[in-house]
Enzyme design. Structure first.
Site, PDB file in Angstrom:
ATOM      1  N   TYR A 131       0.827  -1.218   0.000  1.00  0.00           N
ATOM      2  CA  TYR A 131       0.000   0.000   0.000  1.00  0.00           C
ATOM      3  C   TYR A 131       0.862   1.270   0.000  1.00  0.00           C
ATOM      4  O   TYR A 131       2.044   1.236   0.300  1.00  0.00           O
ATOM      5  CB  TYR A 131      -0.951   0.000   1.207  1.00  0.00           C
ATOM      6  N   LYS A 160      -0.379  -2.491  10.851  1.00  0.00           N
ATOM      7  CA  LYS A 160       0.385  -3.692  10.499  1.00  0.00           C
ATOM      8  C   LYS A 160       1.806  -3.312  10.047  1.00  0.00           C
ATOM      9  O   LYS A 160       2.772  -4.002  10.364  1.00  0.00           O
ATOM     10  CB  LYS A 160      -0.327  -4.491   9.400  1.00  0.00           C
TER      11      LYS A 160
HETATM   12  P1  NAP Z   1      -9.515 -12.401  14.150  1.00  0.00           P
HETATM   13  O1  NAP Z   1     -10.277 -13.647  13.985  1.00  0.00           O
HETATM   14  O2  NAP Z   1     -10.241 -11.123  14.405  1.00  0.00           O
HETATM   15  O3  NAP Z   1      -8.409 -12.618  15.261  1.00  0.00           O
HETATM   16  C1  NAP Z   1      -7.744 -11.567  15.882  1.00  0.00           C
HETATM   17  C2  NAP Z   1      -7.162 -12.087  17.169  1.00  0.00           C
HETATM   18  O4  NAP Z   1      -6.412 -11.039  17.798  1.00  0.00           O
HETATM   19  C3  NAP Z   1      -8.242 -12.526  18.153  1.00  0.00           C
HETATM   20  O5  NAP Z   1      -7.798 -13.673  18.842  1.00  0.00           O
HETATM   21  C4  NAP Z   1      -8.327 -11.326  19.084  1.00  0.00           C
HETATM   22  O6  NAP Z   1      -8.794 -11.663  20.380  1.00  0.00           O
HETATM   23  C5  NAP Z   1      -6.875 -10.926  19.133  1.00  0.00           C
HETATM   24  N1  NAP Z   1      -6.735  -9.553  19.636  1.00  0.00           N
HETATM   25  C6  NAP Z   1      -7.179  -8.410  19.072  1.00  0.00           C
HETATM   26  N2  NAP Z   1      -6.882  -7.365  19.872  1.00  0.00           N
HETATM   27  C7  NAP Z   1      -6.249  -7.867  20.953  1.00  0.00           C
HETATM   28  C8  NAP Z   1      -5.710  -7.316  22.136  1.00  0.00           C
HETATM   29  N3  NAP Z   1      -5.752  -5.991  22.395  1.00  0.00           N
HETATM   30  N4  NAP Z   1      -5.120  -8.123  23.036  1.00  0.00           N
HETATM   31  C9  NAP Z   1      -5.055  -9.471  22.829  1.00  0.00           C
HETATM   32  N5  NAP Z   1      -5.568 -10.068  21.724  1.00  0.00           N
HETATM   33  C10 NAP Z   1      -6.152  -9.270  20.809  1.00  0.00           C
HETATM   34  O7  NAP Z   1      -8.656 -12.115  12.840  1.00  0.00           O
HETATM   35  P2  NAP Z   1      -7.653 -13.055  12.021  1.00  0.00           P
HETATM   36  O8  NAP Z   1      -8.033 -12.939  10.605  1.00  0.00           O
HETATM   37  O9  NAP Z   1      -7.510 -14.375  12.637  1.00  0.00           O
HETATM   38  O10 NAP Z   1      -6.314 -12.225  12.221  1.00  0.00           O
HETATM   39  C11 NAP Z   1      -5.210 -12.737  12.911  1.00  0.00           C
HETATM   40  C12 NAP Z   1      -3.970 -11.994  12.472  1.00  0.00           C
HETATM   41  O11 NAP Z   1      -3.808 -12.133  11.061  1.00  0.00           O
HETATM   42  C13 NAP Z   1      -3.995 -10.498  12.749  1.00  0.00           C
HETATM   43  O12 NAP Z   1      -2.681 -10.110  13.115  1.00  0.00           O
HETATM   44  C14 NAP Z   1      -4.365  -9.910  11.393  1.00  0.00           C
HETATM   45  O13 NAP Z   1      -3.871  -8.599  11.255  1.00  0.00           O
HETATM   46  C15 NAP Z   1      -3.618 -10.865  10.480  1.00  0.00           C
HETATM   47  N6  NAP Z   1      -4.112 -10.911   9.090  1.00  0.00           N
HETATM   48  C16 NAP Z   1      -5.393 -11.308   8.814  1.00  0.00           C
HETATM   49  C17 NAP Z   1      -5.818 -11.332   7.484  1.00  0.00           C
HETATM   50  C18 NAP Z   1      -7.215 -11.761   7.102  1.00  0.00           C
HETATM   51  O14 NAP Z   1      -7.615 -11.525   5.960  1.00  0.00           O
HETATM   52  N7  NAP Z   1      -7.964 -12.401   7.978  1.00  0.00           N
HETATM   53  C19 NAP Z   1      -4.939 -10.948   6.460  1.00  0.00           C
HETATM   54  C20 NAP Z   1      -3.642 -10.565   6.795  1.00  0.00           C
HETATM   55  C21 NAP Z   1      -3.228 -10.550   8.112  1.00  0.00           C
HETATM   56  P3  NAP Z   1     -10.362 -11.509  20.778  1.00  0.00           P
HETATM   57  O15 NAP Z   1     -10.987 -12.798  20.303  1.00  0.00           O
HETATM   58  O16 NAP Z   1     -10.307 -11.362  22.250  1.00  0.00           O
HETATM   59  O17 NAP Z   1     -10.873 -10.309  20.051  1.00  0.00           O
END
Ligand code: NAP
Length: 342
Positions: A131, A160
């Site tokens: 980006y 990120k």
């Molecule tokens: P998700 O299902 O929303 O999972 C996010 C996780 O982070 C959850 O376990 C959440 O816990 C935890 N979290 C958020 N804020 C927090 C905090 N302040 N303290 C402790 N835990 C916290 O999303 P996901 O898709 O699995 O994403 C996981 C990782 O992959 C993230 O780093 C995201 O940026 C990255 N990612 C995702 C994608 C995508 O398309 N899905 C693409 C690229 C990168 P709670 O359950 O308590 O909210």
């Protein structure tokens, strides 16, 4: 087999990664913000076919606080730092995402150094790669970094990029005491294990629910959550992954119209509401006057920020599923979990 801490076990990628670690025979620890979510996470894992019992233990830790991290990390050989805020909406202030992403990563890395962890694998994102630049002829790769001075960056993209930069800077100052590898996924799809799933799944859910009048000219990179988990495990154990970042993208980016067509062709009656007509840009501009959420996609209309998976394939032998398989698995899981409009 090693002991591995997964941060964010309640998440979409976190829970699938725990499944694969367990299947490979590792002992797994995971952090959640509140221990009251343990039974929910165990139910998600059961949905994925695992009943780990005592091979999985839970620790409470929040990215925004020091409490709990030292205990969670202690005794782990490896840490997969997956947790980071990924909300569907736009925060009032960018720091709502940037601060927990950056400070949380540093908390996990500091605790890992102190506990003598061998390697941390951090989940960054394509958001930290492609980006802030004009679209370019060659696909984006791991040598690219999002330009934080570029136009139209969302708080998530900034969070990120800043968190990954901070992680590399931290590790560079540790004189080899801690190894870091980074995985940079594009949009992650595949089987949801619970109703409270990732923001990326919303795209398929909204298309299936007929919540969109048509498909804006948007292009997406897709990768299956099972392949993202697999890439984390490879990056954790392969000596060659030390100090490297790996894009997790299955194929060339595809248009939203193509995603809609795949769902329509493969999901039968469940896809009866999926719109496959492409919306002209002027109509999306018009809609943005009334809906601030639509405004967010305006800078991306017509832009294809393609990326390559050549590095992960070549260095780690990674072989991701096709976009079609992953998108269909997403839709099938939404049907199975009863998460679509009746
Ligand atoms: P998700 O299902 O929303 O999972 C996010 C996780 O982070 C959850 O376990 C959440 O816990 C935890 N979290 C958020 N804020 C927090 C905090 N302040 N303290 C402790 N835990 C916290 O999303 P996901 O898709 O699995 O994403 C996981 C990782 O992959 C993230 O780093 C995201 O940026 C990255 N990612 C995702 C994608 C995508 O398309 N899905 C693409 C690229 C990168 P709670 O359950 O308590 O909210």
């Amino acid at each position: 087999m090693s002991t591995v801490l997964v941060t964010g076990g309640s998440g979409f990628i976190g829970s699938h990664t725990i499944l694969q670690l367990l299947a490979q025979g590792h002992t797994v620890r995971t952090t959640v913000r509140s221990l009251s979510r343990e039974s929910e996470v165990r139910a998600m894992l059961a949905q994925g076919g695992a009943e780990p019992g005592e091979r999985l233990t839970f620790y409470a830790a929040d990215l925004e606080s020091d409490a709990g991290w030292a205990r969670a990390v202690e005794g782990s050989d490896h840490v997969l730092h997956i947790a980071s805020p990924f909300p569907a909406g736009v925060p009032k202030d960018d720091d709502e995402l940037i601060v927990p992403a950056r400070e949380g990563a540093l908390r996990v890395l500091r605790a890992s150094t102190e506990a003598g962890v061998k390697r941390v694998v951090m989940t960054s994102s394509y958001a930290a790669i492609g980006y802030g630049h004009k679209p370019q002829a060659r696909p984006f790769d791991e040598t690219d970094w999002t330009d934080l001075k570029g136009p139209g960056l969302t708080a998530y993209v900034k969070s990120k990029t800043i968190a990954e930069r901070a992680a590399w800077d931290y590790v560079a100052g540790q004189n080899g005491k801690l190894e870091l590898a980074v995985v940079n996924p594009v949009g992650v799809f595949g089987p949801a294990l619970a109703a409270d799933t990732s923001t990326s799944i919303l795209l398929v859910q909204r298309l299936m629910d007929g919540a969109l009048p048509g498909c804006p000219k948007l292009y997406f990179g897709c990768v299956d959550v099972r392949d993202v988990a697999d890439l984390h495990l490879r990056a954790m154990t392969d000596p060659a992954a030390k100090g490297e970042r790996f894009l997790a993208v299955a194929e060339d980016f595809i248009s939203m119209k193509r995603i809609a067509e795949i769902l329509k062709a493969r999901m039968g009656d469940a896809a009866k509401r999926v719109p496959t007509r492409e919306l002209p840009n002027w109509l999306v501009w018009l809609a943005s006057l009334r809906d601030p959420a639509v405004k967010l996609i305006l800078p991306e209309l017509g832009k294809n920020r393609n990326a390559t998976n050549e590095k992960a394939r070549r260095m780690l032998g990674w072989e991701p599923r096709s976009n079609e398989e992953s998108l269909v698995a997403t839709a099938e899981s939404l049907v199975r979990l009863g998460l679509l409009k009746p």
